[in-house]
Write an enzyme that holds these catalytic residues in place. Structure first.
Site, PDB file in Angstrom:
ATOM      1  N   SER A 183       8.300   2.635 -31.010  1.00  0.00           N
ATOM      2  CA  SER A 183       7.809   1.265 -30.834  1.00  0.00           C
ATOM      3  C   SER A 183       8.762   0.359 -30.068  1.00  0.00           C
ATOM      4  O   SER A 183       8.357  -0.694 -29.599  1.00  0.00           O
ATOM      5  CB  SER A 183       7.498   0.655 -32.190  1.00  0.00           C
ATOM      6  N   HIS A 211       1.274   3.806 -33.356  1.00  0.00           N
ATOM      7  CA  HIS A 211       1.274   3.060 -32.093  1.00  0.00           C
ATOM      8  C   HIS A 211       0.551   3.809 -30.972  1.00  0.00           C
ATOM      9  O   HIS A 211       0.426   3.292 -29.865  1.00  0.00           O
ATOM     10  CB  HIS A 211       2.707   2.760 -31.630  1.00  0.00           C
ATOM     11  N   LYS A 242      -3.243  -1.621 -36.704  1.00  0.00           N
ATOM     12  CA  LYS A 242      -2.823  -1.892 -35.323  1.00  0.00           C
ATOM     13  C   LYS A 242      -4.064  -1.861 -34.415  1.00  0.00           C
ATOM     14  O   LYS A 242      -4.867  -2.778 -34.489  1.00  0.00           O
ATOM     15  CB  LYS A 242      -1.721  -0.906 -34.912  1.00  0.00           C
TER      16      LYS A 242
HETATM   17  C1  LIG Z   1       3.274   0.097 -38.206  1.00  0.00           C
HETATM   18  C2  LIG Z   1       3.719   1.452 -38.517  1.00  0.00           C
HETATM   19  C3  LIG Z   1       3.601   1.968 -39.821  1.00  0.00           C
HETATM   20  C4  LIG Z   1       3.148   1.126 -40.983  1.00  0.00           C
HETATM   21  O1  LIG Z   1       1.764   0.908 -40.952  1.00  0.00           O
HETATM   22  P1  LIG Z   1       1.120  -0.054 -42.053  1.00  0.00           P
HETATM   23  O2  LIG Z   1      -0.288   0.414 -42.150  1.00  0.00           O
HETATM   24  O3  LIG Z   1       1.268  -1.441 -41.551  1.00  0.00           O
HETATM   25  O4  LIG Z   1       1.871   0.168 -43.311  1.00  0.00           O
HETATM   26  C5  LIG Z   1       3.967   3.278 -40.044  1.00  0.00           C
HETATM   27  N1  LIG Z   1       4.439   4.058 -39.042  1.00  0.00           N
HETATM   28  C6  LIG Z   1       4.590   3.591 -37.786  1.00  0.00           C
HETATM   29  C7  LIG Z   1       5.113   4.491 -36.722  1.00  0.00           C
HETATM   30  C8  LIG Z   1       4.242   2.274 -37.493  1.00  0.00           C
HETATM   31  O5  LIG Z   1       4.409   1.817 -36.253  1.00  0.00           O
END
Ligand SMILES: *Cc1c(COP(=O)(O)O)cnc(C)c1O
Length: 396
Positions: A183, A211, A242
């Site tokens: 990210s 992502h 996301k």
């Molecule tokens: C955002 C993210 C998470 C967490 O996701 P949530 O559903 O908000 O808990 C886990 N792993 C990665 C790689 C992320 O970017």
């Protein structure tokens, strides 16, 4: 007791503030979308949400959620295995499996829980987890909760991964764990090479598609689409928070027996509440939309290509990216903060990242492109970067 503890916390908080690491929250008073209003009154264009497909304020998802709210109520008041499973939850699990070309899916309240509850039920002391050094905090925590031996390889470094695989050959089972997209840089994990090494050294593969889902691959099916590995990788995890609408919810999808064991033993699944019916229903409507049209993925890819090309043309130093994340490298921590503040004055909401979020001397501004951005939003952002970049002598 509390008096002493209070003093301790106050001084710790002060230290965080003095180190310039205190996180303040900017308050938004509109729905999440490209053009937002913040509480201090400014209208700004948002370039720091994970809203890659622009679905956070999607009328289709809102309508599906409202309908479920009326027909299926507000909450489940139960974990899945007691009385917290509606047909909507099963439908969503099925649709996620169809989307990724996997055998079955298990839902969680968040991807943090999916990763946190993944390893401990599956692996023990005799086994090995081989993890990319830049993996998300939730994978790191999940690995910590598991008794398996731990190996760590440098980010996307296949020679280092091979070293770990060799060292782990005496273990019973081996699994390689990686983020699909990292990210901070926006690079895609070399899942094709990881898969080849896994075959060579008899290991399984887990990819966190948080992502990459909705973004990577022509139809946004993630890294397994990009590398022609659909149905091959044993475990994928991901989030509904996301690309997929941005509300809440996470999932693990993959081989049937793995998902079956997680339903029996994964602690965040067994001991935490079901996702609300409206979130499950909106998720179903979202995956139906993905099956019908590729319009949003196409727009996201066109927007990202346009943005990155124009920023390079303007003279900015952009990290190689294969996702919707565009890291504008500044190297200097203070500069990243000043530049983000000046961009906000220009109506562009972006975030500067510096140590310890990224390595020392690697400060940057991370821009996240969305299908919700119109060409005029992108042009305004590029113009603001160019203006501020010249002022601060980042570009000529
Ligand atoms: C955002 C993210 C998470 C967490 O996701 P949530 O559903 O908000 O808990 C886990 N792993 C990665 C790689 C992320 O970017």
């Amino acid at each position: 007791m509390y008096k002493d503890f209070q003093n301790y916390l106050t001084s710790e908080l002060k230290a965080i503030e003095e180190a310039g690491l205190y996180k303040n929250e900017r308050i938004i008073v509109t729905p999440q979308r490209a053009a937002i209003k913040v509480k201090s009154g400014e209208d700004v264009i948002n370039f720091c949400a994970n809203n890659y497909l622009g679905l956070s304020d999607s009328p289709v998802l809102i309508e599906a959620a409202k309908k479920a709210l009326d027909e299926r109520g507000f909450g489940m008041s139960s974990v899945r295995f007691i009385c917290g499973t509606q047909d909507l939850h099963k439908e969503l699990e099925q649709k996620i499996a169809e989307f990724f070309g996997t055998e079955d899916t298990i839902l969680y309240a968040a991807c943090f829980d999916a990763n946190g509850g993944l390893f401990e039920p599956l692996l023990g002391e005799q086994d090995a987890i081989i993890s990319d050094a830049l993996n998300h905090a939730s994978i790191i925590d999940g690995v910590r909760l598991c008794k398996a031996q731990r190996f760590r390889y440098a980010n996307a470094d296949m020679a280092d991964l091979e070293r770990c695989l060799k060292e782990a050959q005496s273990c019973r089972f081996r699994i390689i764990a990686t983020d699909g997209v990292f990210s901070m840089d926006g690079n895609v994990a070399p899942v094709d090479e990881i898969y080849k090494l896994a075959e060579k050294y008899n290991a399984m593969v887990m990819v966190d598609e948080s992502h990459s889902a909705g973004v990577v691959g022509k139809t946004g099916r993630g890294t397994t689409e990009l590398y022609n590995l659909r149905g091959k990788v044993e475990i994928l995890t991901g989030t509904l928070g996301k690309s997929f609408g941005g509300a809440v919810g996470g999932f693990t999808t993959g081989k049937r027996e793995i998902i079956a064991m997680l339903r029996q033993r994964s602690r965040p699944y067994l001991f935490s509440n079901s996702i609300p019916p409206m979130v499950a229903a909106a998720g179903c409507a979202m995956f139906d939309m993905m099956a019908r049209t590729n319009e949003l993925q196409d727009k996201l890819h066109a927007n990202t290509d346009y943005f990155v090309a124009k920023m390079k043309e303007a003279g900015f130093d952009i990290k190689p990216t294969q996702s919707a994340i565009c890291a504008v490298m500044l190297y200097d921590a203070k500069l990243s903060q000043i530049m983000a503040a000046k961009l906000l004055e220009e109506g562009i909401y972006v975030t500067g990242f510096y140590y310890p979020v990224v390595p020392k001397g690697q400060a940057r501004i991370r821009v996240q492109v969305s299908a919700g951005h119109q060409r005029e939003h992108l042009d305004k952002c590029i113009a603001a970067f160019t203006k501020v970049g010249k002022e601060l002598e980042v570009i000529k």
